[in-house]
Scaffold this active site. Structure first.
Site, PDB file in Angstrom:
ATOM      1  N   ASP A   4       0.821  -1.200   0.000  1.00 54.97           N
ATOM      2  CA  ASP A   4       0.000   0.000   0.000  1.00 54.97           C
ATOM      3  C   ASP A   4       0.860   1.257   0.000  1.00 54.97           C
ATOM      4  O   ASP A   4       0.432   2.292  -0.463  1.00 54.97           O
ATOM      5  CB  ASP A   4      -0.931  -0.004   1.214  1.00 54.97           C
ATOM      6  N   GLY A  66     -12.192   6.415   3.905  1.00 52.06           N
ATOM      7  CA  GLY A  66     -10.840   6.943   4.004  1.00 52.06           C
ATOM      8  C   GLY A  66     -10.617   7.806   2.777  1.00 52.06           C
ATOM      9  O   GLY A  66     -11.114   7.478   1.696  1.00 52.06           O
ATOM     10  N   ARG A 139     -24.367   9.639   1.570  1.00 53.67           N
ATOM     11  CA  ARG A 139     -25.751   9.521   1.087  1.00 53.67           C
ATOM     12  C   ARG A 139     -26.744   9.896   2.183  1.00 53.67           C
ATOM     13  O   ARG A 139     -27.724  10.613   1.922  1.00 53.67           O
ATOM     14  CB  ARG A 139     -26.008   8.090   0.604  1.00 53.67           C
ATOM     15  N   GLY A 182     -15.514   5.351  -3.266  1.00 52.63           N
ATOM     16  CA  GLY A 182     -16.959   5.407  -3.092  1.00 52.63           C
ATOM     17  C   GLY A 182     -17.600   6.754  -3.351  1.00 52.63           C
ATOM     18  O   GLY A 182     -18.536   6.880  -4.152  1.00 52.63           O
ATOM     19  N   GLU A 185     -16.446   8.276  -6.953  1.00 50.78           N
ATOM     20  CA  GLU A 185     -17.061   7.642  -8.106  1.00 50.78           C
ATOM     21  C   GLU A 185     -18.560   7.878  -8.197  1.00 50.78           C
ATOM     22  O   GLU A 185     -19.124   7.892  -9.302  1.00 50.78           O
ATOM     23  CB  GLU A 185     -16.804   6.128  -8.064  1.00 50.78           C
ATOM     24  N   GLU A 233      -8.573  -1.989  -6.045  1.00 53.39           N
ATOM     25  CA  GLU A 233      -7.441  -2.367  -5.200  1.00 53.39           C
ATOM     26  C   GLU A 233      -7.264  -3.884  -5.130  1.00 53.39           C
ATOM     27  O   GLU A 233      -6.130  -4.376  -5.037  1.00 53.39           O
ATOM     28  CB  GLU A 233      -7.630  -1.781  -3.803  1.00 53.39           C
TER      29      GLU A 233
END
Length: 248
Positions: A4, A66, A139, A182, A185, A233
């Site tokens: 990472d 994150g 959301r 998340g 996109e 990922e």
């Protein structure tokens, strides 16, 4: 975790350094950077979609629970908003991001907080959740309609725009920005707010492209292009595993 951070090892020494005594730096207290697997995938995918842009100055925005930004040139990491840990930089779902260390000293002196209390605060009780008092889920915050939720959303975008300016300075200009993860996109409103804050860089958003999710969401003739590229990922983990085991 080594994979990472591997993508960020190309950063120049100054970009990795804190202004601390050399003994601490020698001990390994420096900026490492995270979300490297995501950025590695984005760099490769951008090369497929727009090779000329991939060779230039690009900020990749991994915006999820994150969140971080990575300044890339020629597909290599030059700077990142995350540091020694994954708590630095942008405001996140439950993490506060960059914070004056004096605040921590104040909390220790005034409220008697210890290391584990501070850890819980900056990792699990802050960010979108802490400011909104409601949720870390973008959301749910957009649906809530409360002043606190609106403030959390606005602060989230503001912090991103500020850091984009910082990384654009580190790159000496900007050719493109890529949204991923998340929120990056899926949340067109966050992308619009960030792009709106980057108009001074020459970024012009195409509202319809942004609404439908791109992949390119900048307007024709925009000096800075903007993209939405889903990250993967897990695929990068598989690729690295195959290489390490000699099966690739």
């Amino acid at each position: 975790a080594c994979y990472d951070t591997a993508f960020h090892r190309t950063q120049p020494p100054l970009a990795r350094s804190f202004a601390l005594p050399r003994a601490l730096s020698a001990e390994g207290v420096r900026r490492y950077g995270f979300h490297g697997l995501s950025y590695e995938f984005i760099a490769a995918r951008l090369m497929e979609l727009d090779p000329a842009l991939a060779a230039g100055r690009v900020i990749a925005a991994h915006l999820g629970n994150g969140a971080s930004l990575c300044a890339m040139q020629g597909g290599r990491s030059l700077a990142t908003t995350m540091g020694f840990t994954a708590a630095d930089g942008l405001m996140m779902g439950t993490r506060c991001g960059a914070l004056d260390p004096g605040v921590l000293i104040y909390l220790m002196d005034r409220h008697g907080m210890g290391a584990r209390d501070l850890e819980a605060l900056i990792y699990r009780r802050s960010g979108l959740l802490g400011v909104s008092g409601l949720s870390q889920d973008m959301r749910r915050l957009r649906a809530a309609g409360t002043p606190e939720a609106a403030e959390a959303i606005a602060l989230y975008a503001y912090r991103i725009v500020r850091e984009v300016g910082s990384l654009a300075a580190a790159l000496g200009g900007l050719d493109g920005i890529v949204f991923t993860a998340g929120i990056g996109e899926n949340d067109a409103a966050t992308r619009a707010a960030v792009c709106g804050g980057c108009r001074w860089l020459g970024l012009a958003l195409d509202r319809e492209r942004n609404r439908t999710g791109g992949p390119r969401i900048s307007a024709e003739g925009s000096a800075v292009s903007a993209w939405v590229i889903p990250t993967d990922e897990e695929r990068m983990i598989a690729r690295h595993t195959l290489r390490v085991t000699g099966l690739a």
